[in-house]
Design a protein around this motif. Structure first.
Motif, PDB file in Angstrom:
ATOM      1  N   SER A 135     -57.826 -52.843  58.557  1.00 48.60           N
ATOM      2  CA  SER A 135     -56.085 -52.772  58.461  1.00 48.60           C
ATOM      3  C   SER A 135     -55.684 -52.218  59.266  1.00 48.60           C
ATOM      4  O   SER A 135     -56.482 -50.734  59.206  1.00 48.60           O
ATOM      5  CB  SER A 135     -56.192 -52.627  56.621  1.00 48.60           C
ATOM      6  N   SER A 136     -54.542 -52.005  59.694  1.00 50.51           N
ATOM      7  CA  SER A 136     -53.666 -51.041  60.664  1.00 50.51           C
ATOM      8  C   SER A 136     -53.446 -50.011  59.914  1.00 50.51           C
ATOM      9  O   SER A 136     -52.865 -50.386  58.681  1.00 50.51           O
ATOM     10  CB  SER A 136     -53.304 -51.725  62.120  1.00 50.51           C
ATOM     11  N   ASP A 137     -52.886 -49.208  60.547  1.00 50.56           N
ATOM     12  CA  ASP A 137     -51.839 -48.071  59.827  1.00 50.56           C
ATOM     13  C   ASP A 137     -50.411 -48.384  59.514  1.00 50.56           C
ATOM     14  O   ASP A 137     -50.217 -47.761  57.921  1.00 50.56           O
ATOM     15  CB  ASP A 137     -51.441 -46.569  60.609  1.00 50.56           C
ATOM     16  N   ASP A 138     -50.087 -49.698  59.366  1.00 47.25           N
ATOM     17  CA  ASP A 138     -48.225 -50.171  59.246  1.00 47.25           C
ATOM     18  C   ASP A 138     -48.935 -51.588  57.819  1.00 47.25           C
ATOM     19  O   ASP A 138     -47.725 -51.267  57.835  1.00 47.25           O
ATOM     20  CB  ASP A 138     -48.022 -50.829  60.695  1.00 47.25           C
ATOM     21  N   GLY A 139     -50.508 -51.096  57.448  1.00 48.67           N
ATOM     22  CA  GLY A 139     -50.785 -52.701  56.975  1.00 48.67           C
ATOM     23  C   GLY A 139     -50.815 -53.382  56.695  1.00 48.67           C
ATOM     24  O   GLY A 139     -50.806 -54.634  56.187  1.00 48.67           O
ATOM     25  N   SER A 140     -50.778 -53.992  58.645  1.00 43.08           N
ATOM     26  CA  SER A 140     -51.723 -55.265  58.516  1.00 43.08           C
ATOM     27  C   SER A 140     -52.669 -55.680  58.837  1.00 43.08           C
ATOM     28  O   SER A 140     -53.504 -54.307  58.764  1.00 43.08           O
ATOM     29  CB  SER A 140     -50.676 -55.459  59.689  1.00 43.08           C
ATOM     30  N   VAL A 141     -53.405 -56.553  58.388  1.00 43.52           N
ATOM     31  CA  VAL A 141     -54.694 -56.782  59.049  1.00 43.52           C
ATOM     32  C   VAL A 141     -55.521 -57.726  60.149  1.00 43.52           C
ATOM     33  O   VAL A 141     -54.426 -58.879  59.936  1.00 43.52           O
ATOM     34  CB  VAL A 141     -55.399 -57.345  57.646  1.00 43.52           C
ATOM     35  N   TYR A 142     -56.403 -58.097  60.578  1.00 44.89           N
ATOM     36  CA  TYR A 142     -56.372 -57.919  62.182  1.00 44.89           C
ATOM     37  C   TYR A 142     -57.848 -58.642  61.860  1.00 44.89           C
ATOM     38  O   TYR A 142     -58.406 -57.971  61.453  1.00 44.89           O
ATOM     39  CB  TYR A 142     -56.302 -57.603  63.255  1.00 44.89           C
ATOM     40  N   PHE A 143     -57.926 -59.762  62.177  1.00 41.64           N
ATOM     41  CA  PHE A 143     -59.165 -60.591  62.720  1.00 41.64           C
ATOM     42  C   PHE A 143     -60.274 -59.966  63.915  1.00 41.64           C
ATOM     43  O   PHE A 143     -59.358 -59.690  64.803  1.00 41.64           O
ATOM     44  CB  PHE A 143     -59.579 -61.971  62.764  1.00 41.64           C
ATOM     45  N   LYS A 144     -61.269 -59.025  64.040  1.00 42.92           N
ATOM     46  CA  LYS A 144     -61.544 -58.655  65.255  1.00 42.92           C
ATOM     47  C   LYS A 144     -62.745 -60.025  65.652  1.00 42.92           C
ATOM     48  O   LYS A 144     -63.270 -60.298  65.009  1.00 42.92           O
ATOM     49  CB  LYS A 144     -62.772 -57.699  63.838  1.00 42.92           C
ATOM     50  N   ILE A 145     -62.687 -60.449  66.571  1.00 43.80           N
ATOM     51  CA  ILE A 145     -62.558 -61.067  67.433  1.00 43.80           C
ATOM     52  C   ILE A 145     -64.116 -61.044  68.077  1.00 43.80           C
ATOM     53  O   ILE A 145     -65.101 -61.909  67.913  1.00 43.80           O
ATOM     54  CB  ILE A 145     -61.838 -61.751  68.604  1.00 43.80           C
ATOM     55  N   SER A 146     -64.633 -59.503  68.393  1.00 36.17           N
ATOM     56  CA  SER A 146     -65.425 -59.198  68.409  1.00 36.17           C
ATOM     57  C   SER A 146     -66.876 -59.326  67.686  1.00 36.17           C
ATOM     58  O   SER A 146     -68.044 -59.356  68.603  1.00 36.17           O
ATOM     59  CB  SER A 146     -65.817 -58.086  69.744  1.00 36.17           C
ATOM     60  N   SER A 147     -66.290 -59.558  66.417  1.00 36.73           N
ATOM     61  CA  SER A 147     -67.120 -59.938  65.478  1.00 36.73           C
ATOM     62  C   SER A 147     -68.227 -60.901  65.802  1.00 36.73           C
ATOM     63  O   SER A 147     -68.631 -61.445  64.788  1.00 36.73           O
ATOM     64  CB  SER A 147     -66.752 -59.400  64.233  1.00 36.73           C
ATOM     65  N   PHE A 148     -66.879 -62.056  66.164  1.00 39.76           N
ATOM     66  CA  PHE A 148     -67.881 -63.508  65.729  1.00 39.76           C
ATOM     67  C   PHE A 148     -68.013 -64.293  67.433  1.00 39.76           C
ATOM     68  O   PHE A 148     -67.024 -64.866  68.237  1.00 39.76           O
ATOM     69  CB  PHE A 148     -66.659 -64.302  65.114  1.00 39.76           C
ATOM     70  N   PRO A 149     -69.314 -64.243  67.347  1.00 41.24           N
ATOM     71  CA  PRO A 149     -70.004 -64.312  68.440  1.00 41.24           C
ATOM     72  C   PRO A 149     -69.553 -66.107  68.806  1.00 41.24           C
ATOM     73  O   PRO A 149     -69.006 -66.175  70.777  1.00 41.24           O
ATOM     74  CB  PRO A 149     -71.601 -64.197  69.343  1.00 41.24           C
ATOM     75  N   ASN A 150     -69.162 -67.103  68.134  1.00 44.45           N
ATOM     76  CA  ASN A 150     -68.942 -68.141  68.515  1.00 44.45           C
ATOM     77  C   ASN A 150     -67.257 -68.420  69.478  1.00 44.45           C
ATOM     78  O   ASN A 150     -66.503 -69.057  68.948  1.00 44.45           O
ATOM     79  CB  ASN A 150     -69.142 -68.637  67.165  1.00 44.45           C
ATOM     80  N   TYR A 151     -66.630 -66.959  68.728  1.00 41.90           N
ATOM     81  CA  TYR A 151     -65.684 -67.304  69.215  1.00 41.90           C
ATOM     82  C   TYR A 151     -64.793 -68.019  70.475  1.00 41.90           C
ATOM     83  O   TYR A 151     -65.200 -67.657  71.223  1.00 41.90           O
ATOM     84  CB  TYR A 151     -64.344 -65.782  68.876  1.00 41.90           C
ATOM     85  N   GLY A 152     -63.919 -68.768  70.797  1.00 39.46           N
ATOM     86  CA  GLY A 152     -64.110 -69.774  71.526  1.00 39.46           C
ATOM     87  C   GLY A 152     -64.605 -71.292  71.885  1.00 39.46           C
ATOM     88  O   GLY A 152     -64.633 -72.367  72.650  1.00 39.46           O
ATOM     89  N   LYS A 153     -65.230 -72.049  70.902  1.00 43.37           N
ATOM     90  CA  LYS A 153     -66.749 -73.137  71.139  1.00 43.37           C
ATOM     91  C   LYS A 153     -65.219 -74.114  70.941  1.00 43.37           C
ATOM     92  O   LYS A 153     -65.731 -75.110  71.382  1.00 43.37           O
ATOM     93  CB  LYS A 153     -67.981 -72.517  69.958  1.00 43.37           C
ATOM     94  N   LEU A 154     -64.295 -74.104  69.891  1.00 44.86           N
ATOM     95  CA  LEU A 154     -63.496 -74.871  70.023  1.00 44.86           C
ATOM     96  C   LEU A 154     -62.687 -75.901  71.297  1.00 44.86           C
ATOM     97  O   LEU A 154     -62.624 -76.720  71.844  1.00 44.86           O
ATOM     98  CB  LEU A 154     -62.977 -75.145  68.732  1.00 44.86           C
TER      99      LEU A 154
END
Length: 463
Positions: A135-154
């Motif tokens: 989560s960031s300071d403003d209260g939004s939450v983001y997905f951390k792409i670097s935590s998922f090695p398969n990102y981009g496979k599709l």
RNA sequence: GGCGGAGUCGCCAAGUGGUAAGGCAAUGGUUUGCAAAACCGUCAUUCGUGGGUUCGAUUCCCACCUCCGCCUCCA
């Protein structure tokens, strides 16, 4: 059924994981306006996919969501001075009416994003707990792409390409929210001034879910961590479906969708469809031009789903005639079978090639061709053979979701004045008074009625 | 710039290493007072362009032209 799979870029036989029911998810509409024919190409093809499976004797579980909260729905509902719910309900109803008119079977489950906020929050919490989101300071939450090695496979985009895309677009909207990496995408959007009353409480503060997450959460709810097929328009491949894979695989484990089915966009008059060009047709626009929804459906299945379909008004007129031709052939078979009955049968007979086409990567135009070819043979049949052919025809048409126009002669009520004109003309014609006869025929034509002469009687049809 | 898809008769559109389905439109005939409808026919030696591989390519390879999609919230 063999079907192209976007992930492996190859054709694969599609089979249910549980060995019983084909369970699939289709990304539904964002309900902020009337869907256009481009949207419907996707929904109609998904419908044919389902119908083909069911016609083959299979069970299906069709889940299709409604996106009823996002930037567009919020913006447009405010502009319309309506609550988000009143606004999206209105467009949802219009969508349902259009789908019905187009003979699309309603999904077995149609979850709405707004009705699944708790599931979405739970999924976000899981992702944070597993280290895939922050989560960031403003209260939004983001997905951390670097935590998922398969990102981009599709979408087959590697990191370098993603970076390049970013720099190129240089984001006019780059910074409304803070994130670690510009590639990370939002799971939860912190409440903003212009969201008005459209926000929900969450562990990270007030806000609303990100679009990609809505689908992942609803899929987890109704289909679990692994299911048979996921579908949508090609534009959803990236980022939407890519992001869904990341969220769902990280949150649930499992292999998510076993098969990815994407429908190519259509073109209108050889170019892209856009509001400014005035070629963005909704179903209502086409009905106003005198076309029926079934004619629209016919055109939409008239091209293979992986090829661009060039939508033209001329092809719509062609569809009208083609449907009439099918209706005539169907009547002819009914006539030829005499006292026999067209009992449902597992045999497609002369329409076997059409059925084979449909099962070969959902080749709908090939199937339509096969129907006409089969009909050339079938219309010569009589008795039992004709009955069997009619059963086969009905079965393949059902798989394509085509219903034939009623072309029986006595289904229209003729107004008295028209009837009188017709009688007058018939009398003149019988007296060989051709001048009067032709004049009255023109008069009828002006009033929208066509008079066709038979040997001993005439026929009136609305033109 | 990167990735991907497409160019087949006037229109829509399948398909294939072995010589081009189907629908619409058009057109000839039968029929009709003339029409319409109906019925019976006809309708791509050719698959964006130029090369190459092959006995043979529209189908495979290369180059080029054109169109389309995606490259962070568009079906």
């Amino acid at each position: 059924m063999k079907l192209q799979d976007t992930l492996t870029r190859s054709q694969k036989e599609i089979r249910p994981i549980d060995g019983q029911t084909y369970r699939f998810y289709c990304c539904g509409p964002t309900v902020y306006g009337a869907a256009h024919i481009g949207n419907f190409r996707t929904f109609v093809l998904q419908d044919v996919f389902r119908r083909a499976l069911e016609t083959g004797g299979n069970r299906t579980l069709h889940v299709r969501n409604l996106t009823d909260v996002d930037d567009k729905t919020i913006r447009d509902s405010q502009a319309a001075g309506q609550t988000l719910k009143a606004f999206t309900d209105k467009w949802r109803d219009k969508f349902h009416a259009d789908c019905k008119a187009l003979a699309c079977l309603p999904p077995h489950i149609e979850p709405s994003a707004v009705e699944h906020i708790p599931q979405q929050i739970a999924m976000i919490a899981t992702l944070i707990a597993k280290g895939h989101a922050y989560s960031s300071d403003d209260g939004s939450v983001y997905f951390k792409i670097s935590s998922f090695p398969n990102y981009g496979k599709l979408s087959h985009l590697d990191e370098r390409e993603l970076d390049l895309g970013k720099t190129q677009n240089a984001r006019a909207n780059s910074d409304e929210y803070e994130k670690d990496s510009i590639s990370d995408f939002v799971l939860w959007k912190a409440r903003r001034e212009d969201d008005g009353e459209n926000f929900w409480e969450s562990p990270w503060g007030q806000g609303r879910p990100g679009w990609h997450l809505e689908c992942s959460a609803m899929i987890a709810e109704y289909l679990g961590d692994s299911f048979d097929m996921h579908s949508g328009g090609v534009d959803l491949v990236f980022p939407h479906h890519e992001n869904e894979i990341a969220q769902s695989e990280c949150a649930c484990g499992g292999h998510f969708a076993a098969h990815w089915f994407h429908i190519t966009h259509l073109l209108v008059d050889g170019g892209k469809m856009s509001k400014s060009l005035g070629n963005m047709y909704t179903l209502s626009d086409l009905e106003a031009k005198g076309f029926t929804p079934m004619e629209v459906r016919y055109v939409l299945i008239g091209a293979h789903y992986r090829k661009p379909l060039n939508f033209t008004l001329e092809s719509l007129s062609g569809a009208k005639e083609a449907l009439n031709k099918l209706a005539k052939a169907s009547n002819k078979l009914a006539e030829n079978m005499g006292t026999e009955t067209a009992l449902p049968s597992a045999d497609f007979g002369v329409f076997q090639p059409a059925w084979d086409s449909l099962n070969d990567d959902l080749n709908t135009p090939g199937a339509l061709g096969g129907i006409f070819t089969g009909l050339r043979e079938a219309t010569k049949f009589t008795g039992k053979e004709a009955a069997a052919a009619l059963a086969g025809l009905n079965r393949i048409l059902k798989a394509l979701g085509i219903t034939l126009p009623d072309i029986s002669k006595d289904n229209t009520d003729v107004p008295t004045d028209i009837q009188q004109l017709a009688e007058a003309r018939w009398a003149a014609r019988s007296n060989k008074d051709w001048a009067t006869s032709d004049k009255l025929r023109d008069e009828l034509a002006e009033k929208g009625w066509a008079m066709k002469d038979g040997k001993d009687s005439y026929e009136l049809t609305k033109s």
